[in-house]
Scaffold this active site. Structure first.
Site, mmCIF file in Angstrom:
data_model
loop_
_atom_site.group_PDB
_atom_site.id
_atom_site.type_symbol
_atom_site.label_atom_id
_atom_site.label_comp_id
_atom_site.label_asym_id
_atom_site.label_seq_id
_atom_site.Cartn_x
_atom_site.Cartn_y
_atom_site.Cartn_z
ATOM 1 N N GLY A 54 -1.299 -6.676 -5.926
ATOM 2 C CA GLY A 54 -1.813 -6.629 -4.505
ATOM 3 C C GLY A 54 -2.385 -5.320 -4.130
ATOM 4 O O GLY A 54 -2.185 -4.437 -5.064
ATOM 5 N N SER A 55 -3.315 -5.064 -3.357
ATOM 6 C CA SER A 55 -4.130 -4.049 -2.850
ATOM 7 C C SER A 55 -3.007 -3.150 -1.926
ATOM 8 O O SER A 55 -1.886 -3.741 -1.575
ATOM 9 C CB SER A 55 -5.220 -4.197 -1.943
ATOM 10 O OG SER A 55 -6.029 -4.679 -2.803
ATOM 11 N N GLY A 56 -3.179 -1.859 -1.596
ATOM 12 C CA GLY A 56 -2.403 -1.124 -1.217
ATOM 13 C C GLY A 56 -1.389 -0.256 -1.856
ATOM 14 O O GLY A 56 -0.768 0.761 -1.283
ATOM 15 N N HIS A 57 -1.832 -0.234 -3.381
ATOM 16 C CA HIS A 57 -1.142 0.712 -4.222
ATOM 17 C C HIS A 57 -1.930 1.683 -4.979
ATOM 18 O O HIS A 57 -1.666 2.369 -5.949
ATOM 19 C CB HIS A 57 -0.356 -0.070 -5.365
ATOM 20 C CG HIS A 57 0.397 -1.151 -4.964
ATOM 21 N ND1 HIS A 57 1.606 -0.929 -3.918
ATOM 22 C CD2 HIS A 57 0.756 -2.494 -5.050
ATOM 23 C CE1 HIS A 57 2.157 -1.858 -3.765
ATOM 24 N NE2 HIS A 57 1.663 -3.106 -4.387
ATOM 25 N N LYS A 105 2.740 -6.548 -13.917
ATOM 26 C CA LYS A 105 3.911 -5.930 -13.186
ATOM 27 C C LYS A 105 4.706 -7.122 -12.810
ATOM 28 O O LYS A 105 4.339 -8.149 -12.507
ATOM 29 C CB LYS A 105 3.683 -5.115 -11.947
ATOM 30 C CG LYS A 105 2.707 -3.942 -12.152
ATOM 31 C CD LYS A 105 2.802 -3.052 -10.735
ATOM 32 C CE LYS A 105 2.126 -3.832 -9.515
ATOM 33 N NZ LYS A 105 0.828 -4.576 -9.736
ATOM 34 N N ASP A 110 2.482 -12.306 -9.142
ATOM 35 C CA ASP A 110 1.778 -11.900 -10.426
ATOM 36 C C ASP A 110 1.978 -12.418 -11.597
ATOM 37 O O ASP A 110 1.185 -12.886 -12.269
ATOM 38 C CB ASP A 110 1.731 -10.126 -10.605
ATOM 39 C CG ASP A 110 1.305 -9.356 -9.345
ATOM 40 O OD1 ASP A 110 0.825 -9.780 -8.711
ATOM 41 O OD2 ASP A 110 1.552 -7.969 -9.570
ATOM 42 N N HIS A 219 6.775 -2.384 -2.498
ATOM 43 C CA HIS A 219 6.225 -3.093 -1.198
ATOM 44 C C HIS A 219 7.217 -2.930 0.092
ATOM 45 O O HIS A 219 7.236 -3.606 1.238
ATOM 46 C CB HIS A 219 6.418 -4.580 -1.582
ATOM 47 C CG HIS A 219 5.443 -4.965 -2.799
ATOM 48 N ND1 HIS A 219 5.931 -4.932 -4.132
ATOM 49 C CD2 HIS A 219 4.018 -5.280 -2.943
ATOM 50 C CE1 HIS A 219 5.097 -5.521 -4.892
ATOM 51 N NE2 HIS A 219 3.746 -5.452 -4.280
#
Length: 333
Positions: A54-57, A105, A110, A219
């Site tokens: 996911g984006s945001g990392h 991960k 994922d 998250h």
């Protein structure tokens, strides 16, 4: 919510466009499906490394695409797994003919989507292998995982395995090395503030001004416990002790020590924590020969820190020291 965005539904697409402009010498960005590949991919005769999530990392994972690290990264929506078609097309785009390693991960979406993509790629004749990273010692299971979460060791595995793949190591060696890195690394993190997902428009959880969440996930998943804020030296001790006990690390071990910011933590504070973490390592008789300090695996705007310790061997050190040229990590020739 105050963010430098136009509309929540366009954040990932516009960020990818920005990356393509900013790093055109290093990467290319594919749309529909979305993935980031190194500019010279595929590199014939080289094992290709693919990761994603996911984006945001950020800069995880797209910021680590380039020579000496990842060949491709698949960005999902914020805190949402990328899809199998993204992973499949990225795998095909960077396959150099000698095998592809998926570094995954341990988050349920994922893992499932990478498994599906690997199966589809194998049907097309690509030799695909996968290693799941699960280095977080905070909790056994979380909202997003069965088993331990994959956190800071992902950065280390991508760098170390990327360095050896760039040097021409065969696929079996790169896969075994990735498993070894995961097996020898342990991580723990905490949050001082929640993060705000653009689509939600509000903090992901509540945390009082004098509280911290110990053992947090990337998250915003709950950790081991919520407690009153402690000084930095005590926080470093609380993170280091379970890490060192879990492997366990032993006197005389040579380690890589990684202090990571969660997105909203100033670098000055990370160095304060690193100072304490290396002192704790020395107290336990550990020799810190490799170091990394900075925000490399974040949780949007969360203030907080994680620590990762990796017991090194000669091959890991060689992969770590190898040159790397990516948007977010660069050293060597």
């Amino acid at each position: 919510m105050k963010k430098l965005i136009n509309a929540p539904e366009h954040v990932v697409a516009e960020a990818l466009e920005g990356m393509a402009f900013a790093h055109a010498d290093l990467i290319r960005v594919n749309r529909d499906p979305d993935f980031i590949a190194r500019a010279d991919a595929p590199v014939r005769g080289k094992v290709a490394l693919v990761s994603g999530g996911g984006s945001g990392h950020e800069p995880m994972h797209g910021g680590f695409v380039g020579r000496g690290m990842l060949d491709a990264a698949c960005p999902g929506a914020v805190f949402t797994s990328p899809t199998p078609d993204q992973m499949l097309e990225a795998t095909k785009a960077v396959d150099g003919g000698v095998g592809v390693l998926h570094i995954v991960k341990n988050y349920t979406g994922d893992v499932l989507n990478f498994e599906m993509a690997a199966d589809l790629a194998r049907e097309e004749g690509i030799d695909v292998h996968a290693v799941v990273i699960d280095d977080d010692v905070a909790v056994k299971d979380s909202l997003y995982t069965a088993g331990r979460r994959g956190v800071g060791a992902t950065v280390l595995a991508e760098k170390i395995c990327g360095g050896m793949a760039e040097a021409g190591a065969p696929v079996d060696h790169v896969v075994d090395l990735c498993r070894a890195v995961n097996g020898a690394a342990r991580s723990m993190g905490l949050a001082l503030t929640p993060c705000t997902v653009p689509h939600a428009g509000k903090p992901s959880f509540d945390l009082a001004e004098d509280e911290m969440e110990f053992g947090i996930g990337i998250h915003g998943e709950p950790g081991r416990r919520r407690m009153k804020l402690e000084p930095a030296d005590r926080i470093a001790e609380m993170l280091m002790e379970p890490i060192l006990e879990d492997l366990p690390f032993r006197r005389g071990d040579d380690i890589l020590l990684f202090v990571n910011g969660m997105g909203g933590t100033p670098l000055i504070e990370l160095y304060v924590v690193y100072r304490a973490a290396e002192a704790i390592a020395a107290k336990h008789g550990l020799a810190v020969s490799c170091r990394l300090v900075g925000s490399y695996m974040t949780s949007l705007d969360m203030a907080g820190v994680s620590i990762t310790a990796l017991r090194l061997d000669d091959t890991m050190r060689k992969g770590w020291d190898a040159p790397v040229i990516t948007p977010a990590l660069r050293w060597g020739g």
